[in-house]
Write a protein that holds these residues in place. Structure first.
Motif, PDB file in Angstrom:
ATOM      1  N   LYS A 283     -42.196 -18.197 -10.328  1.00  0.00           N
ATOM      2  CA  LYS A 283     -42.034 -17.648 -11.678  1.00  0.00           C
ATOM      3  C   LYS A 283     -41.622 -16.179 -11.625  1.00  0.00           C
ATOM      4  O   LYS A 283     -40.759 -15.725 -12.393  1.00  0.00           O
ATOM      5  N   ASN A 284     -42.246 -15.429 -10.752  1.00  0.00           N
ATOM      6  CA  ASN A 284     -41.910 -14.008 -10.639  1.00  0.00           C
ATOM      7  C   ASN A 284     -40.472 -13.813 -10.164  1.00  0.00           C
ATOM      8  O   ASN A 284     -39.758 -12.930 -10.650  1.00  0.00           O
ATOM      9  N   LEU A 285     -40.038 -14.634  -9.208  1.00  0.00           N
ATOM     10  CA  LEU A 285     -38.652 -14.545  -8.758  1.00  0.00           C
ATOM     11  C   LEU A 285     -37.689 -14.849  -9.900  1.00  0.00           C
ATOM     12  O   LEU A 285     -36.665 -14.177 -10.073  1.00  0.00           O
ATOM     13  N   GLN A 286     -38.016 -15.859 -10.690  1.00  0.00           N
ATOM     14  CA  GLN A 286     -37.166 -16.205 -11.823  1.00  0.00           C
ATOM     15  C   GLN A 286     -37.108 -15.073 -12.845  1.00  0.00           C
ATOM     16  O   GLN A 286     -36.105 -14.916 -13.544  1.00  0.00           O
ATOM     17  N   ALA A 287     -38.189 -14.293 -12.911  1.00  0.00           N
ATOM     18  CA  ALA A 287     -38.236 -13.159 -13.837  1.00  0.00           C
ATOM     19  C   ALA A 287     -37.647 -11.895 -13.225  1.00  0.00           C
ATOM     20  O   ALA A 287     -37.686 -10.820 -13.842  1.00  0.00           O
ATOM     21  N   GLY A 288     -37.108 -12.018 -12.008  1.00  0.00           N
ATOM     22  CA  GLY A 288     -36.488 -10.865 -11.360  1.00  0.00           C
ATOM     23  C   GLY A 288     -37.452  -9.962 -10.633  1.00  0.00           C
ATOM     24  O   GLY A 288     -37.104  -8.820 -10.295  1.00  0.00           O
TER      25      GLY A 288
END
Length: 551
Positions: A283-288
């Motif tokens: 999720k954090n990766l998807q949020a940049g």
């Protein structure tokens, strides 16, 4: 570590609750639309049935979020409700479960706990035998002479590595679990080692226990009610854990689930909450955000376990086929805890906490700079593990993530085994138990326990057996298979004396007693409990005991 994420918890608590509520509510609605068998009416009816049945057989401690009557009435009303009304009931339930789960953190209580716990734990893990103190008025004077807590709760492993990782990303600490004291002792060890405070799930019983409720309610712990088994509640727990990790809250999970009843080093782990570390990272990766999450195995190794007798009895009954939930063990009885405090053994270390090598959420080793490494020590990018081969995008995949979590679970179990620290009570307990088995080779464990005889083991056999065991464990230590406390490097007679003293101190009646010719066995099940900790390292104890007896 006053800049640790947990210190901002109170400011974010309302947001966390609303975010978890929103996610779980939307997930259940989406699933109900995709799968007819997961229709909202079916979901709510199943929850109502399970809760009603649970409360019928166990009314609980009076802290239920809804009464049995409420659940039964809700089930009766379901068929007449509109879809909007059902969604309202769902949202209310998710919010109530989340509100009940979410912890609190009071910096003042944290400061108070850090001042009080060293005194309380020093008293608990003391080197003086307070039975010799004639009056309660002298306890305060005795406490002044106690050695520092660091001498009784020893922290081992590369703590500096963990400090660096805590500055780079989010720690997920995963210790073994033997006692209700674990979270208290481990919390002190983190603070004393300069590591950040963590949020963690704790059994709901600890929030009502008079000895622990104040601290549980104010030090970031969140409630886990193991009596509730329906999927919606489990969904809330996982979502709460995931949101905390996404927000950078250092966390602690006991992957064994509940306290280990047998005292064998844990191998079969429950990975539900651990799996939230993979989804949070994704999720954090998807949020940049490249917010790394590091899994940090640790072992908590006690010389004495307060709840040993009730734990091993429950283990034996479970293994024998009887299923039951032990509602009232030693930790829930104030008088028993006080007796444990007043009769703890004279020894230089009663507990050793050892941190294993940290890893990323996919089970890869991590270097001092927090970068992931493959088996050959080469740098790898953990984001590649969650990137689509077809599109190159970061994607969620529940099936894939379960495999990653399962693999990481095996790495944690391996770390538990390698980083177990054996203390005198377990080694001497194993020697005595195996000597007893050698006398009655045709009896299995359950028959030995049921006999409840008072057999005496002579001193020469005890010394020989302990000596053989210590030699074998030292070989395993050289191979990196286990760790030994410094007490096991003492002369043989000192090791025997410390182990036997431990096994005679707290439990009533004691596991063993001194007699002129040797040691008399009183409680076989207690010997088994302490022996189990040292029994899973591949030593042929039967052959070793034969060698010891005949030498």
């Amino acid at each position: 570590m006053r800049d640790a994420p947990l210190f901002r918890f109170n400011h974010e608590r309302s947001f966390l609750i609303e975010e978890v509520t929103r996610r779980v509510y939307n997930d259940v609605l989406l699933n109900s639309r995709r799968h007819p068998k997961a229709a909202l009416e079916f979901v709510l009816n199943e929850i109502a049935f399970q809760e009603s049945e649970r409360l019928r057989s166990n009314s609980g401690p009076g802290d239920e979020i809804r009464s049995r009557g409420w659940w039964r009435q809700m089930a009766r009303n379901l068929r007449e409700m509109t879809e909007d009304e059902k969604r309202d009931v769902l949202k209310e339930l998710v919010h109530v479960y989340t509100e009940d789960t979410a912890g609190k953190f009071d910096p003042k209580v944290f400061k108070f706990a850090n001042n009080v716990l060293p005194v309380g734990l020093s008293f608990l893990f003391k080197t003086q035998d307070l039975r010799q103190i004639p009056g309660i008025s002298e306890v305060g004077e005795a406490v002044k002479h106690l050695r520092d807590l660091e001498e009784r709760v020893v922290v081992e492993g590369n703590v500096e590595h963990l400090r660096k990782l805590a500055r780079r990303g989010t720690l997920v600490v995963v210790p073994t679990h033997s006692s209700n004291m674990d979270s208290i002792v481990f919390g002190w060890a983190l603070e004393n080692s300069g590591l950040p405070p963590v949020t963690y799930g704790a059994g709901k019983n600890l929030f009502t226990n008079p000895l622990t409720s104040f601290f549980m309610h104010n030090l970031g712990a969140y409630k886990v009610d193991r009596r509730i088994q329906h999927d919606l509640y489990k969904h809330v727990l996982k979502a709460y854990s995931q949101v905390l990790l996404e927000r950078g809250y250092h966390s602690l999970f006991f992957p064994g689930g509940t306290r280990c009843r047998s005292n064998i080093v844990e191998k079969k782990l429950k990975l539900g909450l651990l799996g939230t570390s993979v989804t949070a990272y994704t999720k954090n990766l998807q949020a940049g955000k490249d917010q790394r999450i590091y899994v940090c195995p640790a072992t908590i190794n006690y010389n004495l376990v307060l709840e040993a007798e009730s734990l091993i009895k429950e283990h034996l009954r479970r293994e024998g086929g009887a299923q039951y939930l032990l509602e009232n063990d030693e930790f829930n009885q104030i008088s028993t805890v006080i007796r444990f405090v007043l009769n703890t053994v004279k020894m230089s270390a009663t507990t050793v906490i050892r941190f294993g090598e940290p890893m990323d959420v996919f089970g890869n080793a991590v270097g001092l700079d927090g970068e992931s490494l493959d088996d050959r020590g080469r740098l790898i990018d953990p984001a590649e593990f969650v990137r689509s081969v077809k599109t190159g995008e970061i994607v969620e995949d529940a099936t894939r993530d379960r495999e990653y979590t399962r693999y990481t679970g095996t790495k944690i179990a391996d770390s538990f085994q390698r980083n177990t620290v054996l203390l005198p009570a377990s080694v001497v307990g194993l020697a005595l138990f195996e000597l007893l088995r050698a006398r009655f080779p045709k009896l299995d464990v359950y028959q030995l326990v049921r006999m409840n005889f008072e057999e005496t083991i002579p001193w020469h056999e005890i010394r020989a057996a302990v000596g053989e065991l210590v030699s074998e464990f030292k070989v395993l230590r050289e191979r990196g298979k286990v760790h030994l406390s410094s007490n096991l490097d003492l002369p043989l007679d000192d090791i025997v004396d410390q182990g036997i003293l431990s096994l005679t101190m707290y439990h009533i009646p004691a596991a063993i007693d001194y007699v002129p010719s040797g040691v008399r066995i009183n409680k076989v099940e207690l010997l088994l409990f302490y022996a189990n900790r040292a029994s899973s390292f591949g030593i042929d104890t039967q052959e070793l005991i034969k060698r010891a007896i005949t030498s």
